[in-house]
Design a protein around this motif. Structure first.
Motif, PDB file in Angstrom:
ATOM      1  N   SER A   1       0.856  -1.003  -0.021  1.00 34.82           N
ATOM      2  CA  SER A   1       0.029   0.126   0.066  1.00 34.82           C
ATOM      3  C   SER A   1       0.754   1.200  -0.198  1.00 34.82           C
ATOM      4  O   SER A   1       1.868   1.332   0.699  1.00 34.82           O
ATOM      5  CB  SER A   1      -1.029   0.108   1.021  1.00 34.82           C
ATOM      6  OG  SER A   1      -0.239   0.197   2.274  1.00 34.82           O
TER       7      SER A   1
ATOM      8  N   LEU B   1       1.276  -6.800 -11.592  1.00 27.66           N
ATOM      9  CA  LEU B   1      -0.093  -6.260 -11.051  1.00 27.66           C
ATOM     10  C   LEU B   1      -1.162  -6.925 -11.490  1.00 27.66           C
ATOM     11  O   LEU B   1      -1.534  -7.473 -12.410  1.00 27.66           O
ATOM     12  CB  LEU B   1      -0.343  -4.918 -11.749  1.00 27.66           C
ATOM     13  CG  LEU B   1      -1.441  -4.110 -11.192  1.00 27.66           C
ATOM     14  CD1 LEU B   1      -1.221  -3.780  -9.594  1.00 27.66           C
ATOM     15  CD2 LEU B   1      -1.729  -2.896 -12.013  1.00 27.66           C
TER      16      LEU B   1
ATOM     17  N   ILE C   1       1.164   1.141 -11.546  1.00 29.99           N
ATOM     18  CA  ILE C   1       0.023   1.137 -12.262  1.00 29.99           C
ATOM     19  C   ILE C   1       0.274   1.347 -13.795  1.00 29.99           C
ATOM     20  O   ILE C   1      -0.564   0.789 -14.663  1.00 29.99           O
ATOM     21  CB  ILE C   1      -0.667   2.368 -11.596  1.00 29.99           C
ATOM     22  CG1 ILE C   1      -1.188   1.991 -10.454  1.00 29.99           C
ATOM     23  CG2 ILE C   1      -1.956   2.769 -12.566  1.00 29.99           C
ATOM     24  CD1 ILE C   1      -2.037   3.004  -9.675  1.00 29.99           C
TER      25      ILE C   1
ATOM     26  N   TYR D   1      -5.525  -3.044  -8.288  1.00 27.08           N
ATOM     27  CA  TYR D   1      -4.966  -2.138  -7.400  1.00 27.08           C
ATOM     28  C   TYR D   1      -6.435  -1.419  -6.816  1.00 27.08           C
ATOM     29  O   TYR D   1      -7.677  -1.362  -7.550  1.00 27.08           O
ATOM     30  CB  TYR D   1      -4.194  -0.988  -7.796  1.00 27.08           C
ATOM     31  CG  TYR D   1      -4.573  -0.034  -8.726  1.00 27.08           C
ATOM     32  CD1 TYR D   1      -5.203   0.956  -8.748  1.00 27.08           C
ATOM     33  CD2 TYR D   1      -4.588  -0.474 -10.315  1.00 27.08           C
ATOM     34  CE1 TYR D   1      -5.523   1.938  -9.835  1.00 27.08           C
ATOM     35  CE2 TYR D   1      -4.920   0.046 -11.417  1.00 27.08           C
ATOM     36  CZ  TYR D   1      -5.578   1.443 -11.226  1.00 27.08           C
ATOM     37  OH  TYR D   1      -5.991   2.213 -12.163  1.00 27.08           O
TER      38      TYR D   1
ATOM     39  N   THR E   1      -3.198   4.138  -1.798  1.00 32.87           N
ATOM     40  CA  THR E   1      -3.533   3.004  -2.921  1.00 32.87           C
ATOM     41  C   THR E   1      -3.134   1.374  -2.384  1.00 32.87           C
ATOM     42  O   THR E   1      -2.024   1.448  -2.356  1.00 32.87           O
ATOM     43  CB  THR E   1      -2.964   3.362  -4.529  1.00 32.87           C
ATOM     44  OG1 THR E   1      -3.401   4.553  -4.771  1.00 32.87           O
ATOM     45  CG2 THR E   1      -3.135   2.296  -5.434  1.00 32.87           C
TER      46      THR E   1
ATOM     47  N   VAL F   1      -2.221  -2.183  -3.679  1.00 34.30           N
ATOM     48  CA  VAL F   1      -1.675  -2.941  -4.694  1.00 34.30           C
ATOM     49  C   VAL F   1      -1.633  -4.353  -4.561  1.00 34.30           C
ATOM     50  O   VAL F   1      -1.056  -4.754  -3.343  1.00 34.30           O
ATOM     51  CB  VAL F   1      -0.550  -2.446  -5.304  1.00 34.30           C
ATOM     52  CG1 VAL F   1       0.453  -3.193  -6.387  1.00 34.30           C
ATOM     53  CG2 VAL F   1      -0.617  -1.064  -5.836  1.00 34.30           C
TER      54      VAL F   1
ATOM     55  N   LYS G   1       2.399  -2.146 -14.958  1.00 32.10           N
ATOM     56  CA  LYS G   1       1.824  -3.467 -14.493  1.00 32.10           C
ATOM     57  C   LYS G   1       2.761  -4.530 -14.074  1.00 32.10           C
ATOM     58  O   LYS G   1       2.513  -5.654 -13.952  1.00 32.10           O
ATOM     59  CB  LYS G   1       0.739  -3.948 -15.584  1.00 32.10           C
ATOM     60  CG  LYS G   1      -0.518  -3.053 -15.502  1.00 32.10           C
ATOM     61  CD  LYS G   1      -1.478  -3.747 -16.607  1.00 32.10           C
ATOM     62  CE  LYS G   1      -2.671  -2.798 -16.769  1.00 32.10           C
ATOM     63  NZ  LYS G   1      -2.349  -1.317 -16.904  1.00 32.10           N
TER      64      LYS G   1
ATOM     65  N   ARG H   1       4.567   3.404  -6.950  1.00 37.06           N
ATOM     66  CA  ARG H   1       2.783   3.280  -6.947  1.00 37.06           C
ATOM     67  C   ARG H   1       2.580   3.669  -8.713  1.00 37.06           C
ATOM     68  O   ARG H   1       1.925   2.855  -9.357  1.00 37.06           O
ATOM     69  CB  ARG H   1       2.006   4.389  -6.426  1.00 37.06           C
ATOM     70  CG  ARG H   1       0.397   3.872  -6.533  1.00 37.06           C
ATOM     71  CD  ARG H   1      -0.270   5.044  -5.988  1.00 37.06           C
ATOM     72  NE  ARG H   1      -0.347   6.119  -6.822  1.00 37.06           N
ATOM     73  CZ  ARG H   1      -1.360   6.883  -7.176  1.00 37.06           C
ATOM     74  NH1 ARG H   1      -2.473   6.599  -6.585  1.00 37.06           N
ATOM     75  NH2 ARG H   1      -1.425   7.569  -8.138  1.00 37.06           N
TER      76      ARG H   1
END
Length: 304
Positions: free
Chosen positions: A139, A216, A155, A219, A233, A235, A158, A151
């Motif tokens: 997180s 990833l 995103i 999320y 966020t 993940v 990935k 982060r």
């Protein structure tokens, strides 16, 4: 020790707290570090029996079992302090939770930005969340609404890797926690060695005893109660490949030897922790203990 920790906490970077009234970022004075005793490199981890080997079903704390248990029971007389977190200042929420939920494993996360710039950062809001499917969780707090490069990279691309930080390269890993601009390559800042991954683009840390190549999974943005502003966020990453040094493996070739891995963890404030002693304690099986457990439960239910 308490005054030392307090002095360090008061110098915490403002990015640690979700508040406009946080203390300003400052540099830790060299004299504070020089007042600490030197690092002791000798082996630290060993397994011991439990603190109360004679414990019996239904016995609870058993203050008569040891001086430690006796003192723990005696401490109850000091009472409790409680917090309603919605009414607590953001700085105090952080200090409370980060110092209570310990020790936390550290994910040394390697990513590559959409622009190709590499990033390497330690994250202590991290855990294994499943082994089937193999998955880790991270997180990221958005201090004052400012996201973390790690982060953003996960995103966007990935992909990421997670390496475990061990004692011998702690300073190099800690250097990567610097709040540098996204254009700065922390691999160069730390001097650590990128090892090429096989299933993802970001490298893993060659100096690490164990590393994971991850993709990833999903999320989730989180907001504080009664707010639409994203503050964190979470993940979830699927582990695709694991790398472990032969030197940290147990003879079975699968289990990792904690005494050889020498992993670091995080406590509250600015404090890292090493492994101390492990306690080997078997998991009780119902088939072997059902008679005595049933007897104890029945007796306690009747107030005996």
């Amino acid at each position: 020790m308490a005054s030392y920790l307090r002095s360090r906490i008061l110098q915490a970077p403002s990015r640690f707290f979700q508040s406009s009234t946080s203390v300003p970022r400052s540099i830790l004075p060299a004299r504070t570090m020089s007042s600490l005793p030197p690092f002791t490199p000798g082996p630290q981890f060993k397994a011991t029996e439990g603190p109360n080997p004679a414990w019996k079903w239904g016995e609870g704390l058993a203050p008569e079992a040891s001086e430690l248990a006796k003192q723990w029971k005696e401490d109850e007389k000091q009472g409790w302090k409680s917090w309603t977190l919605r009414e607590t200042h953001g700085k105090d929420v952080y200090l409370l939770l980060a110092s209570a939920l310990i020790p936390r494993p550290i994910a040394f996360v390697s990513t590559i930005g959409a622009d190709g710039v590499r990033n390497l950062a330690p994250m202590s809001y991290f855990s294994l969340i499943a082994h089937e499917p193999p998955m880790v969780g991270l997180s990221f707090a958005l201090w004052a609404g400012i996201p973390k490069n790690t982060r953003d990279n996960i995103i966007a691309t990935k992909e990421f890797t997670v390496s475990i930080i061990s004692e011998p390269f702690l300073e190099a890993a800690n250097a990567c926690s610097i709040d540098a601009p996204a254009s700065i390559d922390e691999w160069l800042v730390s001097g650590l060695t990128p090892a090429p991954s096989e299933t993802v683009k970001p490298a893993w840390v060659k100096e690490s005893g164990v590393s994971f190549e991850c993709e990833l999974f999903q999320y989730q943005h989180l907001s504080a109660p009664n707010s639409i502003e994203v503050s964190t966020t979470f993940v979830m990453g699927s582990i695709k490949r694991v790398h472990a040094r032969n030197a940290v493996l147990m003879p079975d070739g699968v289990n990792i030897d904690p005494a050889k891995l020498r992993p670091m963890s995080r406590l509250g404030g600015f404090t890292y922790a090493r492994l101390g002693e492990g306690i080997d304690m078997g998991i009780p099986m119902w088939a072997e203990n059902k008679d005595v457990v049933t007897t104890v439960v029945e007796a306690k239910s009747k107030g005996k």
